[in-house]
Design a protein around this motif. Structure first.
Motif, PDB file in Angstrom:
ATOM      1  N   HIS A 103     -22.518  -6.772  26.820  1.00  5.87           N
ATOM      2  CA  HIS A 103     -22.723  -6.589  25.380  1.00  5.87           C
ATOM      3  C   HIS A 103     -24.174  -6.932  25.036  1.00  5.87           C
ATOM      4  O   HIS A 103     -24.714  -7.915  25.531  1.00  5.87           O
ATOM      5  N   PRO A 104     -24.832  -6.147  24.181  1.00  7.17           N
ATOM      6  CA  PRO A 104     -26.243  -6.409  23.858  1.00  7.17           C
ATOM      7  C   PRO A 104     -26.472  -7.676  23.041  1.00  7.17           C
ATOM      8  O   PRO A 104     -27.613  -8.110  22.887  1.00  7.17           O
ATOM      9  N   LEU A 105     -25.391  -8.295  22.529  1.00  7.55           N
ATOM     10  CA  LEU A 105     -25.503  -9.563  21.809  1.00  7.55           C
ATOM     11  C   LEU A 105     -24.489 -10.523  22.406  1.00  7.55           C
ATOM     12  O   LEU A 105     -23.383 -10.688  21.899  1.00  7.55           O
ATOM     13  N   PRO A 135     -24.956  -2.577  12.082  1.00  6.73           N
ATOM     14  CA  PRO A 135     -23.520  -2.830  12.277  1.00  6.73           C
ATOM     15  C   PRO A 135     -23.100  -4.238  11.855  1.00  6.73           C
ATOM     16  O   PRO A 135     -21.994  -4.424  11.348  1.00  6.73           O
ATOM     17  N   HIS A 136     -23.991  -5.220  12.025  1.00  3.88           N
ATOM     18  CA  HIS A 136     -23.635  -6.572  11.580  1.00  3.88           C
ATOM     19  C   HIS A 136     -23.651  -6.657  10.061  1.00  3.88           C
ATOM     20  O   HIS A 136     -22.807  -7.341   9.467  1.00  3.88           O
ATOM     21  N   LEU A 183     -28.948  -3.744  16.114  1.00  4.00           N
ATOM     22  CA  LEU A 183     -27.717  -4.485  15.823  1.00  4.00           C
ATOM     23  C   LEU A 183     -27.611  -4.923  14.371  1.00  4.00           C
ATOM     24  O   LEU A 183     -26.565  -5.392  13.941  1.00  4.00           O
ATOM     25  N   ARG A 184     -28.691  -4.779  13.604  1.00  7.47           N
ATOM     26  CA  ARG A 184     -28.673  -5.246  12.211  1.00  7.47           C
ATOM     27  C   ARG A 184     -27.702  -4.447  11.348  1.00  7.47           C
ATOM     28  O   ARG A 184     -26.915  -5.031  10.611  1.00  7.47           O
ATOM     29  N   TRP A 239     -20.968 -11.626  21.054  1.00  7.03           N
ATOM     30  CA  TRP A 239     -19.708 -10.933  21.351  1.00  7.03           C
ATOM     31  C   TRP A 239     -19.338 -11.086  22.819  1.00  7.03           C
ATOM     32  O   TRP A 239     -20.175 -10.905  23.693  1.00  7.03           O
ATOM     33  N   ASP A 241     -12.631  -6.926  19.380  1.00  5.91           N
ATOM     34  CA  ASP A 241     -13.961  -7.538  19.305  1.00  5.91           C
ATOM     35  C   ASP A 241     -13.831  -9.041  19.086  1.00  5.91           C
ATOM     36  O   ASP A 241     -13.257  -9.469  18.075  1.00  5.91           O
ATOM     37  N   SER A 282     -27.243 -15.324  18.736  1.00  2.00           N
ATOM     38  CA  SER A 282     -27.783 -15.216  17.385  1.00  2.00           C
ATOM     39  C   SER A 282     -27.229 -16.380  16.568  1.00  2.00           C
ATOM     40  O   SER A 282     -26.381 -17.133  17.052  1.00  2.00           O
ATOM     41  N   LEU A 296     -31.058 -10.945  15.415  1.00  2.00           N
ATOM     42  CA  LEU A 296     -30.468  -9.630  15.693  1.00  2.00           C
ATOM     43  C   LEU A 296     -31.553  -8.602  15.991  1.00  2.00           C
ATOM     44  O   LEU A 296     -32.493  -8.438  15.207  1.00  2.00           O
TER      45      LEU A 296
END
Length: 156
Positions: A85-87, A121-122, A118-119, A80, A59, A92, A114
């Motif tokens: 990737h969704p982010l 996992p971050h 995604l909140r 990422w 990652d 952000s 986020l």
């Protein structure tokens, strides 16, 4: 203050047994970054400079520094690498403030932008790595990061 806000952010507050002058360098010096997070880092700590950390061997976080106020505030974008990737990189923002308290530092981290999915996992990631930073900046060795030692298949 470690409860998740409902506005797309993750916020964390930790106390570190080191002065802000020491803690700050763990966000701008590649060698110091690797003491608590990542296996490779390319950091150019100036507005517009690259922030790229291979966090686990699989990652890779990438963005750029937005604001640096030595020993008190660091802002960088975050996302990422990896197709789809969704982010994506830079989508952000991470804000870190360092406030002296006695011989230590109160570190406040706010990761904004986020999506709801995604909140969590971050939040888990920041909890993991801020715990490691508290140990390292406080003068101890956090040991090998178990997230980098795990086989890729176990992470999938």
């Amino acid at each position: 203050m470690n409860n998740p806000p409902s506005d797309g952010t993750v916020e964390r507050v930790v106390k570190i047994a080191a002065r802000p002058e020491i803690v700050y360098n763990y966000f701008v010096d590649p060698a110091k970054m690797l003491d608590w997070k990542g296996i490779d880092a390319t950091l150019d700590p100036r507005p517009g400079g690259v922030y790229r950390v291979n966090v686990t061997g699989r990652d890779i976080a990438r963005g750029e520094y937005v604001e640096l106020q030595p020993y008190s505030r660091i802002v960088f974008t975050w996302g990422w690498e990896g197709e789809g990737h969704p982010l994506p990189p830079g989508s952000s923002t991470v804000e870190v403030t360092l406030t002296p308290e006695g011989d230590g530092t109160i570190l406040r981290l706010r990761h904004s932008g986020l999506a709801e999915a995604l909140r969590a996992p971050h939040a888990e990631g920041w909890d993991h790595y801020l715990d490691r930073l508290v140990i390292r900046a406080g003068g101890q060795d956090p040991g090998i990061d178990p997230w980098t030692a795990a086989p890729a298949a176990a992470q999938a």
